[in-house]
Design a protein around this motif. Sequence first.
Motif, PDB file in Angstrom:
ATOM      1  N   CYS A 141      80.713   6.182  33.740  1.00  0.00           N
ATOM      2  CA  CYS A 141      79.357   5.997  34.282  1.00  0.00           C
ATOM      3  C   CYS A 141      78.281   6.541  33.352  1.00  0.00           C
ATOM      4  CB  CYS A 141      79.245   6.662  35.655  1.00  0.00           C
ATOM      5  SG  CYS A 141      80.390   6.000  36.875  1.00  0.00           S
ATOM      6  N   GLY A 142      78.675   6.941  32.151  1.00  0.00           N
ATOM      7  CA  GLY A 142      77.690   7.455  31.202  1.00  0.00           C
ATOM      8  C   GLY A 142      77.953   8.900  30.830  1.00  0.00           C
ATOM      9  N   GLU A 143      77.362   9.333  29.725  1.00  0.00           N
ATOM     10  CA  GLU A 143      77.531  10.690  29.217  1.00  0.00           C
ATOM     11  C   GLU A 143      76.958  11.697  30.212  1.00  0.00           C
ATOM     12  OE1 GLU A 143      78.914  13.274  26.181  1.00  0.00           O
ATOM     13  OE2 GLU A 143      79.175  11.131  26.487  1.00  0.00           O
ATOM     14  N   LEU A 144      77.730  12.732  30.527  1.00  0.00           N
ATOM     15  CA  LEU A 144      77.334  13.718  31.538  1.00  0.00           C
ATOM     16  C   LEU A 144      75.999  14.368  31.195  1.00  0.00           C
ATOM     17  CD1 LEU A 144      77.896  15.344  34.088  1.00  0.00           C
ATOM     18  CD2 LEU A 144      79.261  16.932  32.694  1.00  0.00           C
ATOM     19  N   GLU A 145      75.778  14.660  29.922  1.00  0.00           N
ATOM     20  CA  GLU A 145      74.536  15.327  29.527  1.00  0.00           C
ATOM     21  C   GLU A 145      73.314  14.474  29.865  1.00  0.00           C
ATOM     22  OE1 GLU A 145      72.489  17.371  25.541  1.00  0.00           O
ATOM     23  OE2 GLU A 145      74.600  16.744  25.518  1.00  0.00           O
ATOM     24  N   LEU A 146      73.424  13.168  29.659  1.00  0.00           N
ATOM     25  CA  LEU A 146      72.292  12.293  29.957  1.00  0.00           C
ATOM     26  C   LEU A 146      72.140  12.095  31.463  1.00  0.00           C
ATOM     27  CD1 LEU A 146      69.990  10.523  29.074  1.00  0.00           C
ATOM     28  CD2 LEU A 146      71.612   8.675  28.601  1.00  0.00           C
ATOM     29  N   ARG A 147      73.247  11.960  32.180  1.00  0.00           N
ATOM     30  CA  ARG A 147      73.151  11.820  33.634  1.00  0.00           C
ATOM     31  C   ARG A 147      72.549  13.070  34.260  1.00  0.00           C
ATOM     32  NH1 ARG A 147      78.129  11.311  36.086  1.00  0.00           N
ATOM     33  NH2 ARG A 147      79.323  11.730  34.215  1.00  0.00           N
ATOM     34  N   THR A 148      72.883  14.233  33.715  1.00  0.00           N
ATOM     35  CA  THR A 148      72.303  15.487  34.209  1.00  0.00           C
ATOM     36  C   THR A 148      70.804  15.539  33.944  1.00  0.00           C
ATOM     37  OG1 THR A 148      74.399  16.651  33.840  1.00  0.00           O
ATOM     38  CG2 THR A 148      72.408  18.003  34.031  1.00  0.00           C
ATOM     39  N   ALA A 149      70.391  15.092  32.748  1.00  0.00           N
ATOM     40  CA  ALA A 149      68.962  15.087  32.411  1.00  0.00           C
ATOM     41  C   ALA A 149      68.187  14.141  33.330  1.00  0.00           C
ATOM     42  CB  ALA A 149      68.772  14.683  30.953  1.00  0.00           C
ATOM     43  N   LEU A 150      68.761  12.979  33.620  1.00  0.00           N
ATOM     44  CA  LEU A 150      68.081  12.033  34.512  1.00  0.00           C
ATOM     45  C   LEU A 150      68.010  12.563  35.937  1.00  0.00           C
ATOM     46  CD1 LEU A 150      69.534   8.635  33.248  1.00  0.00           C
ATOM     47  CD2 LEU A 150      67.170   9.426  33.032  1.00  0.00           C
ATOM     48  N   ALA A 151      69.091  13.169  36.405  1.00  0.00           N
ATOM     49  CA  ALA A 151      69.078  13.739  37.755  1.00  0.00           C
ATOM     50  C   ALA A 151      67.974  14.789  37.881  1.00  0.00           C
ATOM     51  CB  ALA A 151      70.440  14.352  38.074  1.00  0.00           C
ATOM     52  N   TYR A 351      64.781  14.354  26.500  1.00  0.00           N
ATOM     53  CA  TYR A 351      64.294  14.778  27.812  1.00  0.00           C
ATOM     54  C   TYR A 351      64.275  16.300  27.939  1.00  0.00           C
ATOM     55  CZ  TYR A 351      64.206  10.084  29.821  1.00  0.00           C
ATOM     56  OH  TYR A 351      63.888   8.781  30.101  1.00  0.00           O
ATOM     57  N   SER A 352      65.363  16.934  27.541  1.00  0.00           N
ATOM     58  CA  SER A 352      65.482  18.381  27.774  1.00  0.00           C
ATOM     59  C   SER A 352      64.549  19.208  26.896  1.00  0.00           C
ATOM     60  CB  SER A 352      66.933  18.830  27.551  1.00  0.00           C
ATOM     61  OG  SER A 352      67.352  18.559  26.218  1.00  0.00           O
ATOM     62  N   ASN A 353      64.201  18.697  25.685  1.00  0.00           N
ATOM     63  CA  ASN A 353      63.303  19.478  24.815  1.00  0.00           C
ATOM     64  C   ASN A 353      61.824  19.126  24.994  1.00  0.00           C
ATOM     65  OD1 ASN A 353      62.859  17.078  23.381  1.00  0.00           O
ATOM     66  ND2 ASN A 353      64.198  17.633  21.669  1.00  0.00           N
ATOM     67  N   GLY A 354      61.522  18.254  25.964  1.00  0.00           N
ATOM     68  CA  GLY A 354      60.127  17.926  26.256  1.00  0.00           C
ATOM     69  C   GLY A 354      59.531  16.849  25.369  1.00  0.00           C
ATOM     70  N   ARG A 355      60.324  16.297  24.442  1.00  0.00           N
ATOM     71  CA  ARG A 355      59.777  15.310  23.520  1.00  0.00           C
ATOM     72  C   ARG A 355      59.347  14.038  24.262  1.00  0.00           C
ATOM     73  NH1 ARG A 355      59.698  14.699  17.849  1.00  0.00           N
ATOM     74  NH2 ARG A 355      58.216  13.019  17.504  1.00  0.00           N
ATOM     75  N   ILE A 356      60.075  13.648  25.309  1.00  0.00           N
ATOM     76  CA  ILE A 356      59.727  12.454  26.081  1.00  0.00           C
ATOM     77  C   ILE A 356      58.350  12.624  26.722  1.00  0.00           C
ATOM     78  CG2 ILE A 356      60.235  11.249  28.249  1.00  0.00           C
ATOM     79  CD1 ILE A 356      61.863  10.081  26.118  1.00  0.00           C
ATOM     80  N   ASP A 357      58.075  13.794  27.265  1.00  0.00           N
ATOM     81  CA  ASP A 357      56.784  14.013  27.928  1.00  0.00           C
ATOM     82  C   ASP A 357      55.624  13.914  26.939  1.00  0.00           C
ATOM     83  OD1 ASP A 357      57.689  14.509  30.625  1.00  0.00           O
ATOM     84  OD2 ASP A 357      58.506  16.386  29.885  1.00  0.00           O
ATOM     85  N   HIS A 358      55.796  14.501  25.780  1.00  0.00           N
ATOM     86  CA  HIS A 358      54.750  14.396  24.754  1.00  0.00           C
ATOM     87  C   HIS A 358      54.588  12.954  24.306  1.00  0.00           C
ATOM     88  CE1 HIS A 358      52.271  15.308  21.275  1.00  0.00           C
ATOM     89  NE2 HIS A 358      53.127  14.638  20.517  1.00  0.00           N
ATOM     90  N   HIS A 359      55.707  12.290  24.100  1.00  0.00           N
ATOM     91  CA  HIS A 359      55.676  10.887  23.689  1.00  0.00           C
ATOM     92  C   HIS A 359      54.942  10.029  24.718  1.00  0.00           C
ATOM     93  CE1 HIS A 359      57.108   6.869  22.626  1.00  0.00           C
ATOM     94  NE2 HIS A 359      57.643   6.763  23.827  1.00  0.00           N
ATOM     95  N   LEU A 360      55.220  10.253  25.997  1.00  0.00           N
ATOM     96  CA  LEU A 360      54.586   9.456  27.046  1.00  0.00           C
ATOM     97  C   LEU A 360      53.081   9.675  27.094  1.00  0.00           C
ATOM     98  CD1 LEU A 360      57.224   9.727  29.906  1.00  0.00           C
ATOM     99  CD2 LEU A 360      56.389   7.605  28.870  1.00  0.00           C
ATOM    100  N   GLN A 361      52.639  10.879  26.850  1.00  0.00           N
ATOM    101  CA  GLN A 361      51.198  11.144  26.807  1.00  0.00           C
ATOM    102  C   GLN A 361      50.528  10.303  25.719  1.00  0.00           C
ATOM    103  OE1 GLN A 361      50.666  15.350  26.264  1.00  0.00           O
ATOM    104  NE2 GLN A 361      51.379  15.872  28.331  1.00  0.00           N
ATOM    105  N   VAL A 362      51.133  10.292  24.537  1.00  0.00           N
ATOM    106  CA  VAL A 362      50.570   9.520  23.425  1.00  0.00           C
ATOM    107  C   VAL A 362      50.676   8.025  23.703  1.00  0.00           C
ATOM    108  CG1 VAL A 362      50.752   9.033  20.959  1.00  0.00           C
ATOM    109  CG2 VAL A 362      51.136  11.362  21.801  1.00  0.00           C
ATOM    110  N   LEU A 363      51.831   7.591  24.206  1.00  0.00           N
ATOM    111  CA  LEU A 363      52.042   6.171  24.470  1.00  0.00           C
ATOM    112  C   LEU A 363      51.068   5.644  25.510  1.00  0.00           C
ATOM    113  CD1 LEU A 363      53.631   3.543  24.151  1.00  0.00           C
ATOM    114  CD2 LEU A 363      55.306   4.429  25.792  1.00  0.00           C
ATOM    115  N   ARG A 364      50.878   6.383  26.601  1.00  0.00           N
ATOM    116  CA  ARG A 364      49.937   5.944  27.634  1.00  0.00           C
ATOM    117  C   ARG A 364      48.513   5.853  27.089  1.00  0.00           C
ATOM    118  NH1 ARG A 364      53.394   8.941  31.622  1.00  0.00           N
ATOM    119  NH2 ARG A 364      52.389  10.858  30.942  1.00  0.00           N
TER     120      ARG A 364
END
Length: 466
Positions: A141-151, A351-364
Amino acid sequence: MKGPRETDFAYQAVYRYLTSLISEHATDARVRLPSLRQLAQRLNVSISTIQYAYSLLEKEGRVYSLAKSGYYATPVPSISTLYSGSDLLEMVYSHARRPGTLNLSADEPALLQPLDSPLLLLERELLRQYPRQPQASSQPCGELELRTALAARYTSSPVRCWHADEVYIGADLRGVLEILITVLSLRGATVVVESPCDCALLRLLQDADVRVIEWPLLANGALNLEHLEALLETEQVRLVMVSSGVNMPRGSRAPDHNRQAVAQLLARHDCQVLENDCYGELGFEPEGLHFRDLLPAERLIVFSSFEKIIGPEAPFGYLLSRHLGAELQRHFLLRAFRLSPIRQKAIARLYSNGRIDHHLQVLRRRLKDSKALMTQLLQERLGDALHFVEPQGGSTIWVSSLRRVDVRRVFQRLLKHQVVIAPGELFSLQGLHAQHLRLSHTFASEHDLAGALGLLGDALRLEAID
């Protein structure tokens, strides 16, 4: 795939292999290339690695894809007859991949701010930590680390919480949704969808013999409560699909009080709710309520993908479900998705290091700026011909003709000038949006957008119906 250049990423080796394959078959005839699964088995790499290599070649105009058919090498030297059938969606897909085309039909938000470099740097680091080896069979069902980050990402309170074993990751969104259609036994069942609805989702439901009832949005973008209530009272509705954030392609977002009223109505009826979260984090303004905040998890399924925010190098689709665990696990195991564990781990780290959140701010911010430029040009050059909905997120604009026109003929006329639009009829199975079209506002700077809009205006006038 191992050899002298073992340090290369797998997709680079696949890219070189496909480049050689295309060169061997250089011709003006249509040449079908191996499928994702065939290449994955032949080259002993994951399907996602093959998808990424193909996506690079598509961007270069060296290959193109056709729905339900596969990938083809772009004919050389002629590219004038990529697709000669009557299926409008396949026509849009094939012509949009032609070199030199201004693709105003696209829906690729991440094009403005791709995350490929940070993702590949993380992969390089992880490859040093984890020697390349076959994916563990214990994680279908996918890599545990990524499923944990999404949860963790979807958990908003001690009550509204998710766990890794309630997250399911597949090679792409279509494959994940095909499993869901099987698990919910939707073949022949009735599903209600917001309208307009994403054309790929509509085609998927249609191909699976699902009975689709369209639920048109109100003029202000709100959900029509009375219409939905009538449907639930008179039809045997198995599933209602709703947008998590902005409705795409319309680009509008239903107010929170409207969502609350719809959630209360859904809670009184015995049907599943499927929340489309593909654009949930691409709204220009702070997020409001989601249906997952308003409905019990036992009635709700959420689906999304990484592609809209990261790009084609992250093609995985995923869904969250609390009550379908045994059946979903069984079907994911039977499907045997070949997923790159290193790629999944790299996404999890974003996701865990916050890079997605920074990226989304710039992308939006960049999406909002490109939207402002496009709407200004539309107002200046086509204000007397088109009306558009001011989008609240995403990378497209939903427009309608002020005069009655044959939009399909407008589409055909623009193809002669290598400009591709997405006619509104693609976003309905019942002909609800024949006077509409979807335009992308994320486009390459080398194209003459103002000139293309002038061509669109000419086509609208020439194809007006008296």
